[in-house]
Write a protein that holds these residues in place. Sequence first.
Motif, mmCIF file in Angstrom:
data_model
loop_
_atom_site.group_PDB
_atom_site.id
_atom_site.type_symbol
_atom_site.label_atom_id
_atom_site.label_comp_id
_atom_site.label_asym_id
_atom_site.label_seq_id
_atom_site.Cartn_x
_atom_site.Cartn_y
_atom_site.Cartn_z
ATOM 1 N N PHE A 494 -8.831 10.066 -3.259
ATOM 2 C CA PHE A 494 -8.683 10.997 -2.145
ATOM 3 C C PHE A 494 -7.819 12.200 -2.544
ATOM 4 C CE2 PHE A 494 -6.275 12.450 1.574
ATOM 5 C CZ PHE A 494 -7.320 12.851 2.392
ATOM 6 N N LEU A 495 -6.687 11.945 -3.205
ATOM 7 C CA LEU A 495 -5.827 13.040 -3.643
ATOM 8 C C LEU A 495 -6.523 13.900 -4.692
ATOM 9 C CD1 LEU A 495 -2.349 11.245 -3.867
ATOM 10 C CD2 LEU A 495 -3.132 12.842 -2.118
ATOM 11 N N GLY A 496 -7.308 13.257 -5.578
ATOM 12 C CA GLY A 496 -8.066 14.029 -6.559
ATOM 13 C C GLY A 496 -9.089 14.946 -5.905
ATOM 14 N N LEU A 497 -9.797 14.432 -4.884
ATOM 15 C CA LEU A 497 -10.771 15.246 -4.154
ATOM 16 C C LEU A 497 -10.074 16.398 -3.438
ATOM 17 C CD1 LEU A 497 -13.673 15.678 -3.116
ATOM 18 C CD2 LEU A 497 -13.129 14.102 -1.235
ATOM 19 N N LEU A 498 -8.899 16.113 -2.845
ATOM 20 C CA LEU A 498 -8.141 17.151 -2.141
ATOM 21 C C LEU A 498 -7.716 18.256 -3.102
ATOM 22 C CD1 LEU A 498 -7.173 17.467 0.827
ATOM 23 C CD2 LEU A 498 -4.978 16.560 0.097
ATOM 24 N N PHE A 499 -7.262 17.876 -4.285
ATOM 25 C CA PHE A 499 -6.859 18.863 -5.286
ATOM 26 C C PHE A 499 -8.056 19.696 -5.741
ATOM 27 C CE2 PHE A 499 -6.346 19.985 -9.795
ATOM 28 C CZ PHE A 499 -5.211 20.776 -9.715
ATOM 29 N N PHE A 500 -9.216 19.044 -5.948
ATOM 30 C CA PHE A 500 -10.418 19.760 -6.374
ATOM 31 C C PHE A 500 -10.860 20.776 -5.330
ATOM 32 C CE2 PHE A 500 -15.096 19.971 -6.178
ATOM 33 C CZ PHE A 500 -15.359 20.554 -7.413
ATOM 34 N N VAL A 501 -10.859 20.378 -4.061
ATOM 35 C CA VAL A 501 -11.264 21.294 -2.989
ATOM 36 C C VAL A 501 -10.306 22.484 -2.907
ATOM 37 C CG1 VAL A 501 -11.478 21.516 -0.485
ATOM 38 C CG2 VAL A 501 -12.444 19.526 -1.633
ATOM 39 N N GLY A 502 -8.996 22.224 -3.026
ATOM 40 C CA GLY A 502 -8.037 23.314 -2.996
ATOM 41 C C GLY A 502 -8.225 24.274 -4.155
ATOM 42 N N LEU A 503 -8.503 23.740 -5.357
ATOM 43 C CA LEU A 503 -8.720 24.585 -6.527
ATOM 44 C C LEU A 503 -9.976 25.430 -6.371
ATOM 45 C CD1 LEU A 503 -7.889 25.346 -9.436
ATOM 46 C CD2 LEU A 503 -9.259 23.405 -10.226
#
Length: 602
Positions: A494-503
Motif C-alpha cells: 500500500f505504501l509503495g503504491l502511494l509513493f508511486f502515485v505521488g511520484l
Amino acid sequence: MASCAPAPRGGWWRAWSATSWTRCPGRGPGWAWRSCRSQVPLMFGFLYLFVCSLDVLSSAFQLAGGKVAGDIFKDNAILSNPVAGLVVGILVTVLVQSSSTSTSIIVSMVSSGLLEVRSAIPIIMGSNIGTSVTNTIVALMQAGDRSEFKRAFAGATVHDCFNWLSVLVLLPLEVVSGYLHRVTRLVVATFNIRSGKDAPDLLKIITEPFTKLIIQLDKSVITGIATGDESLRNRSLIRVWCDPAPPQTAAGGLGVPPNCTSPGHCSGSGMESIHNITRQKCEHLFTDTPLPDLAVGLVLLAGSLVVLCTCLILLVKLLNSLLKGQVAKAIQKVINTDLPHPFSWLTGYFAMVVGAGMTFVVQSSSVFTSAITPLIGLGVISIERAYPLTLGSNIGTTTTAILAALASPGDKLASSFQIALCHFFFNISGILLWYPLPFTRLPIRMAKALGERTAKYRWFAVLYLIVCFLLLPSLIFGISMAGWRVLVGVGAPFLGLLFFVGLVNALQARSPGRLPKWLQTWDFLPAWMHSLQPLDNLITRAALCCTDRCRSPEGWDEREGAARDKARLGLDNPALSYPEEMPGAAVRVGSPRLTPHGATRL
C-alpha cells in the motif's frame, strides 16, 4: 430625517448593518469609531462562549466515551504492539476530545508500573494526531463560502498532515532504534529534577465560573478504570460532592457519603460532615440527574455543538464586517510580513514562539488552533504563517504536560517526566523534519491540495474526518492485531503504491514528457478510480431526492436545470471556479467522465 446612503468602497464614515457599512450625513469619524467599538465587546463575548463550548464538548465526549477509553487503555497486551498503541492513542483522544486527558492517563499508567515508557511512546504519538480533529471540525462551519472553506480547511488540516507525516517517519525509527526512549532517559538521568508545582490553569480561571455551572466531571474515574480499579466501573463521572475531596468511608465506598446509595443518588441536605470534614454538594445542572452518563453526554454534545456553530458563524460575520478595507490590509501586513533583512529567515521560528506562548496561556492546543481557523478562512492569516503557529502550538501543549509531570510524587517523577519529554522531543523532531528547509514543508502543499478538493466537493470534508480519524485507524488496528507479517504484507504494497502515485502525479505536473504516453494522464483508468466526480454526482442526486424529488436522467442533461440544482444545494459560489463548471466546459452535470485535463491527476 435624512436616510443613510450606501458608502462607496473604502469610505471612512460607515454604519454597520447586517452585511454592509453606510455613510450617514452629519456624522463624523467618531460615530464610526463608536459603532466599531460596540462590536468589539460583542466579538469577545462570542469568543468566550466559543471557548466554553469547546470545554463542554470535551466533557460531553468524556461522558459518552470516557469509560470505553479507560477499558481500551487497560489491555496491556494490545498496547505492547507499537502500531496498535498508536491507533489506541488516536481513537481515545478523538473519543475524549482532549490530548491532555489521554496523556494524563498514560502518565498515570506509567508511574504506577502498568505500562512501560517504551510502550507508551506510540500512544503519545497517537494522541498528537487525535487532538487535531477539533479544529478540523471547526473548519466545517465555514462551508457556506467556497473560498473561505478552502482556506479554513487547509489551515486546519495542515496540523493533521504534519502529525501524520511525523508519525510515518518517527514511529518506525523509534521501533528500530528507540531514540526517543534513549534521549529522554539520558535527559532525566542528567538533570537533578525535583518535584515542583502543578501547571497553572490560566484559561480555567476565566472559563470555569461558567462551565462549572453546566457540568463538573471526576476525571479520576477514567484513570482509575485504565489502571485496573474495578470498584470505579459503576461510578458516575459526574461530580456530586465538591472540594474538599470526600474521605474513604465504610458505608458508601470511595467518595460516597453514608446517606448515598450511589455517587449520583443521595438523600439529606446538600452538606455533610464526616470526620470533621465539611463537604458541599456541587452546583451544576446535572448534580441530581437520574440520567446515565451516556445520556448526559449526548445532551451536552448536542447543546455544545449548537453553541459552538452559532458562535463561530456570528464570529465570522463580525470579523467579516470589522476586517475589511484598509483595516484588513493593515492586519494582514502585520501578521504575514517577514522580519527585516537579514533576520527574515527567523520569522517562522518567531511565529512558533508566539504559538507556543499562546498555547501555554490557554493550556490547550485545540483551543488555540480552533481560534485561528476562522481567521485563516477569512484570509487574515495565511497558511504559510499558520503552519509555524500550529507547530509552536504543538510545543506549547507539551510544556504544560512537563509542568504537570513535575508535580508528581518523588517516586513517580522520573517516569512521568520522561513521558512528557517524549511528547516534547517527538514534536521537536517533527519540526526538524518538516520545517527548516522550504522544500521539506510538505504539510503546507498537502493541506492546500485538501483545501482545493474540499472546496470543490464539500462532502469530502466529512469523508476526510470519518476516514482519517475513524476508519483508517480502525483498519490499521485490526491488521496490526493479526501480527507483524500481515501488517508488513498489507502495509508495504500500500505504501509503495502511494509513493508511486505521488511520484507520477509530480511528473505529470512538471515533466510529463518523461513518462510513457499512456501514463501522462490517468484517463486509461475508470472514472471512479481517478476522480471524485462520479461519487459527487451520486451524492448530489441523493441530496436532491431528499430535498425535493428525484430527477430523471434526461433532466440532468439540461444545463439550466443543473445550474438551478447547484444553486439550491449552495454549490454555485463564484468565488472559486473549476474547469468543469465554466460556461464553456463541455462536461455536463451527471456525466460519468471528466474532461481530459480535469482527470490528469489522482
